[in-house]
Design a protein around this motif. Structure first.
Motif, PDB file in Angstrom:
ATOM      1  N   GLY A 170      96.446 131.473 -38.441  1.00  0.00           N
ATOM      2  CA  GLY A 170      96.154 130.648 -39.604  1.00  0.00           C
ATOM      3  C   GLY A 170      97.336 130.554 -40.544  1.00  0.00           C
ATOM      4  O   GLY A 170      97.701 129.469 -41.006  1.00  0.00           O
ATOM      5  N   LEU A 171      97.968 131.686 -40.824  1.00  0.00           N
ATOM      6  CA  LEU A 171      99.106 131.685 -41.736  1.00  0.00           C
ATOM      7  C   LEU A 171     100.316 130.978 -41.140  1.00  0.00           C
ATOM      8  O   LEU A 171     101.053 130.278 -41.841  1.00  0.00           O
ATOM      9  N   SER A 172     100.543 131.158 -39.830  1.00  0.00           N
ATOM     10  CA  SER A 172     101.722 130.536 -39.210  1.00  0.00           C
ATOM     11  C   SER A 172     101.637 129.015 -39.260  1.00  0.00           C
ATOM     12  O   SER A 172     102.668 128.337 -39.334  1.00  0.00           O
ATOM     13  N   PHE A 173     100.423 128.477 -39.228  1.00  0.00           N
ATOM     14  CA  PHE A 173     100.257 127.018 -39.324  1.00  0.00           C
ATOM     15  C   PHE A 173     100.240 126.551 -40.775  1.00  0.00           C
ATOM     16  O   PHE A 173     100.916 125.585 -41.138  1.00  0.00           O
ATOM     17  N   GLU A 174      99.468 127.223 -41.619  1.00  0.00           N
ATOM     18  CA  GLU A 174      99.255 126.737 -42.979  1.00  0.00           C
ATOM     19  C   GLU A 174     100.475 126.918 -43.874  1.00  0.00           C
ATOM     20  O   GLU A 174     100.663 126.158 -44.821  1.00  0.00           O
ATOM     21  N   LEU A 175     101.313 127.911 -43.600  1.00  0.00           N
ATOM     22  CA  LEU A 175     102.499 128.140 -44.426  1.00  0.00           C
ATOM     23  C   LEU A 175     103.731 127.425 -43.881  1.00  0.00           C
ATOM     24  O   LEU A 175     104.814 127.540 -44.462  1.00  0.00           O
ATOM     25  N   ALA A 176     103.582 126.708 -42.791  1.00  0.00           N
ATOM     26  CA  ALA A 176     104.719 126.005 -42.183  1.00  0.00           C
ATOM     27  C   ALA A 176     104.883 124.622 -42.796  1.00  0.00           C
ATOM     28  O   ALA A 176     103.900 123.982 -43.197  1.00  0.00           O
ATOM     29  N   ASP A 177     106.125 124.173 -42.869  1.00  0.00           N
ATOM     30  CA  ASP A 177     106.428 122.804 -43.294  1.00  0.00           C
ATOM     31  C   ASP A 177     106.175 121.879 -42.111  1.00  0.00           C
ATOM     32  O   ASP A 177     106.808 122.022 -41.057  1.00  0.00           O
TER      33      ASP A 177
END
Length: 465
Positions: free
Chosen positions: A377-384
């Motif tokens: 979840g974090l790797s997708f949501e915090l990515a540009d």
């Protein structure tokens, strides 16, 4: 093309009366056409992966004739190549067709696996292993970029959870097939199964070529040439505009995003938990406990069952930063507890030792499931999203580095120092997991503050996390 809610069909069935059947829930979970394609390709190719993982070390040792240190070098070189390939795969997926890249990478990997049957010495095995490592990790980063672009929000985490579940099932099936070679024990049996593993990778391509164009990165539009009043091209101004365009593109790089790099580092450290299961636990059982070595296989089966059953349901909602923070924090405490429980199995009578190890492995498996869900979840949501491929490549690189470091760290702590070493490992996992929890909560507060500010000014604009 809009994505399909993975629970829609199951919910519709439940609304008509009664709980949806397992088959209905399974069909609903892969209702999106892109996910169906990825699941089909994964199911086929990962059976081949399971075959190869089961026989590879013994094949190198007994059939190719490599010494133990040569086998270690071959496997380490393949892992090291994967670090570079993780970055390269994501970088390329931002600039070229992700569909064509994953087809190309999978094709080369399948051919390289088949080439193992011709390996007769250390150098040949090393070269083939490096090629396999490069294109396996390149394909993994490209697949993550495809998921980042083909899905949104919770659907992205759901897709990763489904693919991980399918991977575990397929590898388990492949491991069973690989056991045939171990039972027969002849060079021909090993080579036939390794060649079969490569063929399965190639068969998976039949699914991958059906991917739609929406999985590719949007085409970059180059800066328009600057013209003068007379209509001629102003070379100097055009060059400056092109340079400005390149600078704007570079501003979206993950290497300019300290928060994402910290997330990657924390996830890499926590990812060493796989090294605990693959190296630390088997050695601990064999050297320090009264439990029979067959317990190692039983614990691996237990882990697989828990992942298959719980990965999808426990991944729901982790696209929300606060939910991702919460599950990451729970995973931290569970993994720390698992380390201490593993350690306590030493010196116990056989029955108690087995019971304690089963408890530890169960806690460890849930820590694994939750940490993966929060990390995705974090790797997708915090990515540009502008450079989604590069971001996923950097995140994947972190896991690869963690996998490389895990044997050294686990050996230097738990295996070398016993209970105190396990306690150090517990502290490492607790610190990295709680670090992820803190980072995710801080990111959530930033997003909420920006949303509140947008509402107050009437813009209604919420910046990306």
């Amino acid at each position: 093309m809009p994505t399909v809610d993975p629970e829609a069909a199951a919910e519709a069935g439940a609304a008509k009366g009664g709980a949806p059947s397992f088959i209905a829930r399974l069909a609903a979970s892969v209702s999106d056409p892109v996910l169906r394609i990825l699941v089909g390709a994964t199911l086929i190719s990962r059976v081949g992966r399971g075959i190869f993982l089961t026989v590879t070390v013994l094949y190198f040792t007994f059939i190719v004739g490599l010494a133990p240190h040569e086998v270690a070098i071959v496997l380490s070189a393949a892992s090291a190549a994967g670090v570079i390939a993780s970055l390269a795969g994501g970088w390329l997926a931002d600039r070229y067709s992700a569909k064509r890249l994953i087809v190309l990478f999978t094709t080369i990997e399948g051919v390289a696996l088949i080439a193992y049957v011709f390996a007769g010495d250390f150098v040949t095995a090393l070269v083939i292993a490096v090629v396999c490592g490069l294109f396996e990790q390149g394909a993994n980063s490209t697949r993550s970029a495809i998921i980042a672009r083909a899905f949104t929000g919770e659907s992205r985490v759901h897709a990763r959870a489904v693919l991980r579940t399918v991977t575990n099932v397929a590898i388990a099936v492949g491991s069973g097939l690989g056991a045939l070679a171990l039972a027969i024990g002849t060079a021909e049996a090993y080579r036939v199964l390794i060649a079969g593993a490569g063929v399965l990778y190639l068969l998976g391509i039949i699914q991958l070529v059906r991917l739609p164009s929406r999985v590719d990165a949007p085409a970059r539009v180059p800066a328009e040439p600057v013209t003068t009043e007379t209509g001629s091209v102003d070379a100097e101004a055009s060059a400056e505009a092109a340079a400005a365009d390149r600078r704007a593109w570079r501003r979206h790089s993950p290497w300019r995003d300290p928060r994402y790099l910290v997330l990657t580092a924390l996830s890499a450290v926590f990812g060493m938990q796989f090294g605990v299961a693959e190296l630390g636990v088997p050695l601990w059982i064999a050297r320090e406990t009264t439990a029979p070595e067959a317990v190692v296989a039983a614990l691996l089966i237990l882990n697989t069952v828990i992942v298959v059953i719980f990965q999808v349901p426990l991944s729901r909602g982790t696209h929300d930063l606060r939910v991702a923070a919460r599950v990451s924090g729970i995973a931290a405490w569970l993994m720390a507890a698992a380390c201490l429980v593993y350690a306590s199995a030493a010196g116990l009578p056989i029955g108690f030792a087995i019971t304690v190890l089963v408890i530890a492995a169960t806690v460890h498996a849930f820590a694994e499931v939750l940490s993966q869900a929060g990390g995705w979840g974090l790797s997708f949501e915090l990515a540009d999203p502008v450079q989604a491929g590069s971001y996923q490549g950097v995140f994947g690189m972190g896991y690869t580095v963690g996998a490389l470091a895990a044997p050294l760290v686990v050996n230097a702590t738990a295996i070398s120092h016993g209970f105190s070493g396990w306690a150090v490992l517990a502290a490492i996992f607790l610190a990295s997991g709680l670090g992820t929890w803190w980072l995710a909560r801080r990111a959530a507060r930033t997003v909420e503050a920006a949303a509140a500010a947008g509402a107050a000014t009437g813009t209604g604009v919420t910046p990306a996390a």
